[in-house]
Write a protein that holds these residues in place. Structure first.
Motif, mmCIF file in Angstrom:
data_model
loop_
_atom_site.group_PDB
_atom_site.id
_atom_site.type_symbol
_atom_site.label_atom_id
_atom_site.label_comp_id
_atom_site.label_asym_id
_atom_site.label_seq_id
_atom_site.Cartn_x
_atom_site.Cartn_y
_atom_site.Cartn_z
ATOM 1 N N ASP A 194 1.344 6.525 -6.896
ATOM 2 C CA ASP A 194 -0.002 6.880 -7.359
ATOM 3 C C ASP A 194 -0.546 5.841 -8.352
ATOM 4 O O ASP A 194 -1.041 6.168 -9.438
ATOM 5 C CB ASP A 194 0.020 8.268 -8.023
ATOM 6 N N GLY A 209 -3.620 -3.701 -5.016
ATOM 7 C CA GLY A 209 -4.129 -2.544 -5.752
ATOM 8 C C GLY A 209 -4.979 -2.881 -6.946
ATOM 9 O O GLY A 209 -5.391 -1.987 -7.683
ATOM 10 N N LYS A 221 -3.243 3.049 -9.478
ATOM 11 C CA LYS A 221 -4.683 2.860 -9.289
ATOM 12 C C LYS A 221 -5.141 1.549 -9.930
ATOM 13 O O LYS A 221 -4.458 1.015 -10.814
ATOM 14 C CB LYS A 221 -5.432 4.048 -9.890
ATOM 15 N N PRO A 222 -6.309 1.020 -9.499
ATOM 16 C CA PRO A 222 -6.818 -0.225 -10.082
ATOM 17 C C PRO A 222 -6.831 -0.178 -11.611
ATOM 18 O O PRO A 222 -7.269 0.822 -12.205
ATOM 19 C CB PRO A 222 -8.241 -0.315 -9.516
ATOM 20 N N ASP A 224 -4.138 -0.109 -13.490
ATOM 21 C CA ASP A 224 -2.838 0.328 -14.007
ATOM 22 C C ASP A 224 -1.994 -0.894 -14.364
ATOM 23 O O ASP A 224 -2.064 -1.932 -13.698
ATOM 24 C CB ASP A 224 -2.095 1.180 -12.980
ATOM 25 N N LEU A 252 2.025 1.714 -3.554
ATOM 26 C CA LEU A 252 0.905 2.135 -4.400
ATOM 27 C C LEU A 252 0.621 3.621 -4.205
ATOM 28 O O LEU A 252 0.387 4.361 -5.175
ATOM 29 C CB LEU A 252 -0.351 1.317 -4.067
ATOM 30 N N ASP A 253 0.668 4.060 -2.953
ATOM 31 C CA ASP A 253 0.384 5.469 -2.657
ATOM 32 C C ASP A 253 1.485 6.375 -3.194
ATOM 33 O O ASP A 253 1.205 7.422 -3.803
ATOM 34 C CB ASP A 253 0.236 5.680 -1.147
ATOM 35 N N ARG A 276 0.832 -1.207 0.000
ATOM 36 C CA ARG A 276 0.000 0.000 0.000
ATOM 37 C C ARG A 276 0.863 1.252 0.000
ATOM 38 O O ARG A 276 0.545 2.248 -0.666
ATOM 39 C CB ARG A 276 -0.925 -0.029 1.234
#
Length: 355
Positions: free
Chosen positions: A88, A116, A90-91, A93, A84-85, A81
């Motif tokens: 950036d 993700g 996103k689902p 990608d 992913l943050d 996570r």
């Protein structure tokens, strides 16, 4: 309690947990022999989707002798996570897996895809990880050696430029590779981390106007130094508390840090501590063959640096030219006392030179 539904998007299609387990079990049947790298991926997917709360992984040796340890899946998700943050993601990608799944870096790419709901493209993990069938990618992780090999060809460079964000890790970057990376459109980061921290806990931007000198810790990561200058890491969200590494660092005013070298490799020459990694960085633009700085006993100084080059012996004029260059770019005490040529270096399973 309702069990979390685990989804992995594989090459643009989304599949749930049951499909992935069936796919993995089917491809591992005795009457069908997938490539070894695919088999490793199938076994890890089964392991990840099992009801156990931990997974066994092999450490890299950053905090001591390499060994097998059990890591918590919750910590792996928290680490995923965090990545992913930061990037950036996103689902949906598209990300690339081109590393061997036996290592934590590749395992975490799969975990990031599950966490993700990313679209994971898997290709054979090799030194030249070129693929002409993958689309433009949002994210990929590679070793510096893989990136360097791709940059040697036009098609490889074009492939790298189809990746929006690239994470390099597992070893240091030579000055020559950093120079080449400046030509890419791809945004490139260099990672600092290890198995015990479930890959990276700090990142350095390598190219572009916002490139940095030091590694910046990620949110939630606290860094300090032991009395002998080694980095100490605390990151409660991934279950890491006061983890002592063997990496000697220098903290910069902005809170980032610069790697000086490893205590394992230090050369004590006349009471002066020399870090082979720093000498290697200076020489990296002058020696095109694989090389490293080792050490040998010295009656007067205790230890002296030695230069090992993976090559057949060079002609005398080439050796003299290199010695002249070393006198120009190295401090007197850093200049290797001897140059040793070896036909082939010993390497670890992940490709690192065994000093």
């Amino acid at each position: 309690m309702t069990r979390e539904k685990k989804i992995l998007r594989l090459n643009t299609r989304a599949f749930d947990e049951a499909w992935h387990l069936q796919y993995a079990y089917t491809h591992l049947k005795e009457n069908w022999s997938p490539a070894p790298w695919k088999k490793e991926l199938m076994y890890f997917i089964i392991d990840w989707l099992s009801d156990t709360e931990t997974i066994t992984v092999q450490t890299s040796g950053s905090t001591g002798t390499p060994k097998k340890i059990r890591v918590d899946k919750k910590a792996m998700k928290a680490s995923a996570r965090m990545t992913l943050d930061f990037f950036d993601l996103k689902p949906g990608d598209k990300i690339l897996l081109c590393l061997p799944v036996r290592y934590i870096a590749a395992k975490m790419m799969v975990v990031r895809a599950f966490t993700g709901q990313l679209d994971l493209y898997c290709i054979e993990p090799k030194l030249y990880p070129y693929s002409e069938w993958t689309p433009e990618l949002h994210f990929a992780a590679m070793t510096p050696a893989q990136a360097e090999k791709l940059l040697e060809t036009e098609e490889g460079t074009a492939f790298l430029n189809r990746i929006e964000k690239l994470l390099l890790g597992g070893s240091g970057l030579s000055l020559l590779l950093e120079e080449k990376l400046q030509t890419l459109q791809t945004k490139v980061w260099h990672s600092y981390g290890m198995t015990e921290t479930l890959t990276h806990v700090a990142l350095r931007k390598v190219n572009g106007p916002d490139k940095t000198t030091g590694f910046q810790p990620l949110p939630g990561v606290s860094l300090s130094q032991t009395p002998n200058g080694c980095l100490q890491i605390t990151a409660p969200h991934i279950g890491v508390f006061d983890l002592e590494t063997h990496d000697v660092v220098e903290f910069l005013p902005d809170g980032s840090f610069r790697m000086l070298g490893r205590t394992d490799n230090v050369i004590n020459s006349g009471g002066v501590k020399l870090f082979p990694e720093q000498i290697e960085q200076k020489l990296s633009t002058r020696i095109q063959k694989p090389f490293y700085i080792g050490k040998q006993p010295d009656r007067l100084l205790g230890e002296r640096p030695v230069l090992f080059i993976e090559s057949e012996p060079w002609p005398e004029n080439s050796i003299l030219q290199l010695k002249k260059q070393m006198q120009e770019i190295l401090k007197k005490i850093e200049i290797p006392d001897n140059i040793v040529f070896k036909t082939k270096f010993e390497r670890t399973a992940s490709g690192k030179i065994i000093r």
